[in-house]
Design a protein around this motif. Sequence first.
Motif, PDB file in Angstrom:
ATOM      1  N   VAL A  84       0.844  -1.193   0.000  1.00  0.00           N
ATOM      2  CA  VAL A  84       0.000   0.000   0.000  1.00  0.00           C
ATOM      3  C   VAL A  84       0.881   1.245   0.000  1.00  0.00           C
ATOM      4  O   VAL A  84       1.772   1.391   0.837  1.00  0.00           O
ATOM      5  N   TRP A  85       0.614   2.116  -0.945  1.00  0.00           N
ATOM      6  CA  TRP A  85       1.292   3.420  -1.024  1.00  0.00           C
ATOM      7  C   TRP A  85       0.294   4.473  -0.558  1.00  0.00           C
ATOM      8  O   TRP A  85      -0.657   4.778  -1.245  1.00  0.00           O
ATOM      9  N   ARG A 113       0.349  -6.173 -10.098  1.00  0.00           N
ATOM     10  CA  ARG A 113       1.345  -6.928  -9.329  1.00  0.00           C
ATOM     11  C   ARG A 113       1.112  -6.819  -7.816  1.00  0.00           C
ATOM     12  O   ARG A 113       1.869  -7.371  -7.033  1.00  0.00           O
ATOM     13  N   GLY A 114       0.070  -6.079  -7.411  1.00  0.00           N
ATOM     14  CA  GLY A 114      -0.272  -6.040  -5.993  1.00  0.00           C
ATOM     15  C   GLY A 114      -0.065  -4.718  -5.304  1.00  0.00           C
ATOM     16  O   GLY A 114      -0.093  -4.655  -4.070  1.00  0.00           O
ATOM     17  N   ASP A 166       3.991  -2.635   3.774  1.00  0.00           N
ATOM     18  CA  ASP A 166       4.161  -3.954   3.166  1.00  0.00           C
ATOM     19  C   ASP A 166       2.904  -4.806   3.315  1.00  0.00           C
ATOM     20  O   ASP A 166       1.889  -4.364   3.881  1.00  0.00           O
ATOM     21  N   ALA A 167       2.985  -6.037   2.817  1.00  0.00           N
ATOM     22  CA  ALA A 167       1.818  -6.910   2.780  1.00  0.00           C
ATOM     23  C   ALA A 167       1.337  -7.306   4.170  1.00  0.00           C
ATOM     24  O   ALA A 167       0.187  -7.721   4.337  1.00  0.00           O
ATOM     25  N   GLU A 168       2.205  -7.169   5.179  1.00  0.00           N
ATOM     26  CA  GLU A 168       1.816  -7.482   6.565  1.00  0.00           C
ATOM     27  C   GLU A 168       1.311  -6.255   7.312  1.00  0.00           C
ATOM     28  O   GLU A 168       0.987  -6.329   8.495  1.00  0.00           O
ATOM     29  N   GLY A 169       1.271  -5.107   6.645  1.00  0.00           N
ATOM     30  CA  GLY A 169       0.732  -3.907   7.271  1.00  0.00           C
ATOM     31  C   GLY A 169       1.751  -3.065   8.007  1.00  0.00           C
ATOM     32  O   GLY A 169       1.375  -2.161   8.769  1.00  0.00           O
ATOM     33  N   ARG A 170       3.051  -3.326   7.786  1.00  0.00           N
ATOM     34  CA  ARG A 170       4.092  -2.546   8.469  1.00  0.00           C
ATOM     35  C   ARG A 170       4.704  -1.509   7.532  1.00  0.00           C
ATOM     36  O   ARG A 170       4.849  -1.730   6.335  1.00  0.00           O
ATOM     37  N   ILE A 171       5.047  -0.358   8.118  1.00  0.00           N
ATOM     38  CA  ILE A 171       5.628   0.740   7.352  1.00  0.00           C
ATOM     39  C   ILE A 171       7.062   0.374   6.978  1.00  0.00           C
ATOM     40  O   ILE A 171       7.872   0.042   7.839  1.00  0.00           O
ATOM     41  N   ARG A 172       7.373   0.468   5.693  1.00  0.00           N
ATOM     42  CA  ARG A 172       8.718   0.125   5.223  1.00  0.00           C
ATOM     43  C   ARG A 172       9.475   1.315   4.650  1.00  0.00           C
ATOM     44  O   ARG A 172      10.696   1.243   4.497  1.00  0.00           O
ATOM     45  N   GLN A 173       8.783   2.397   4.353  1.00  0.00           N
ATOM     46  CA  GLN A 173       9.470   3.592   3.861  1.00  0.00           C
ATOM     47  C   GLN A 173       8.580   4.808   4.115  1.00  0.00           C
ATOM     48  O   GLN A 173       7.356   4.733   3.983  1.00  0.00           O
ATOM     49  N   ILE A 174       9.209   5.925   4.513  1.00  0.00           N
ATOM     50  CA  ILE A 174       8.505   7.187   4.742  1.00  0.00           C
ATOM     51  C   ILE A 174       9.254   8.278   3.991  1.00  0.00           C
ATOM     52  O   ILE A 174      10.477   8.381   4.111  1.00  0.00           O
ATOM     53  N   VAL A 175       8.525   9.071   3.217  1.00  0.00           N
ATOM     54  CA  VAL A 175       9.140  10.184   2.492  1.00  0.00           C
ATOM     55  C   VAL A 175       8.291  11.424   2.732  1.00  0.00           C
ATOM     56  O   VAL A 175       7.101  11.444   2.404  1.00  0.00           O
ATOM     57  N   ASN A 176       8.910  12.451   3.316  1.00  0.00           N
ATOM     58  CA  ASN A 176       8.199  13.703   3.596  1.00  0.00           C
ATOM     59  C   ASN A 176       8.465  14.689   2.457  1.00  0.00           C
ATOM     60  O   ASN A 176       9.237  15.631   2.577  1.00  0.00           O
ATOM     61  N   ALA A 190      11.056  -2.888  -4.526  1.00  0.00           N
ATOM     62  CA  ALA A 190      11.690  -3.580  -3.403  1.00  0.00           C
ATOM     63  C   ALA A 190      10.667  -4.268  -2.496  1.00  0.00           C
ATOM     64  O   ALA A 190      11.019  -5.212  -1.771  1.00  0.00           O
ATOM     65  N   LEU A 191       9.411  -3.820  -2.535  1.00  0.00           N
ATOM     66  CA  LEU A 191       8.385  -4.380  -1.654  1.00  0.00           C
ATOM     67  C   LEU A 191       7.510  -5.421  -2.333  1.00  0.00           C
ATOM     68  O   LEU A 191       6.936  -6.289  -1.660  1.00  0.00           O
ATOM     69  N   LEU A 192       7.377  -5.330  -3.650  1.00  0.00           N
ATOM     70  CA  LEU A 192       6.538  -6.275  -4.376  1.00  0.00           C
ATOM     71  C   LEU A 192       7.287  -7.582  -4.627  1.00  0.00           C
ATOM     72  O   LEU A 192       8.515  -7.602  -4.707  1.00  0.00           O
TER      73      LEU A 192
END
Length: 217
Positions: A84-85, A113-114, A166-176, A190-192
């Motif tokens: 999720v983005w 691709r998800g 990610d697919a488990e619901g955890r934040i993997r990257q943050i960009v402000n 990198a996440l797919l």
Amino acid sequence: MTFAILVVLATAIGVTLASVPLGKVPTGLPVPEPSAFLLGSPVPGLAIGDLAPEFDVDRAGSRVQLIDLDGTPIRLADLRGKVVWVNFWASWCPPCQFETPNVRSLDQRYRDRGLEVVAIQVQQTVEAGREYAARYELEYRIGADVTGDFFHLYRGFALPTQFFIDAEGRIRQIVNGPLTEERAASIVEALLPPAPTSSAPPTPSAPAPSSSSPPPS
């Protein structure tokens, strides 16, 4: 004439101060991108590895769910198994406008691709979101954060702000701040899961001997 020039200069300085951070951000606080539009000072926020907050907030003692422009609830729990983005934005925000074609392009490229894009419009009317989506032919889901509650839930202070989950619901990257298409694509890739590779065409079998051929010796 001189007064008009001073007004233009003052306006330019004001826009610069609003969109470019001055000095250094204190240690431990999130760092905005240089071209981000700042709505406030950086504050302690969510961290990589955190479970992303569900899209519901407490308002006057009751739980309120984020909805899209059609009034349909958006729930992260329903998106488990997908990348999720989450993109917080506003139609009046110049760096958000710059980024819109990149978000649209990557949504089209990775949807099958998800990837699920959830673009959350901050403190604007639903009608403004519909007009913007129609103008730029946006097909991804747009959340209506009319009050800004969901932006604050995610500790936002700049537009646009991105969370990659990610697919488990955890934040993997943050960009402000805004992302180029290339940088966003590298994060998503990198996440797919890897793209399926096309299988090689089957090797043609040897032709069967004709009835007139002599038997093998």
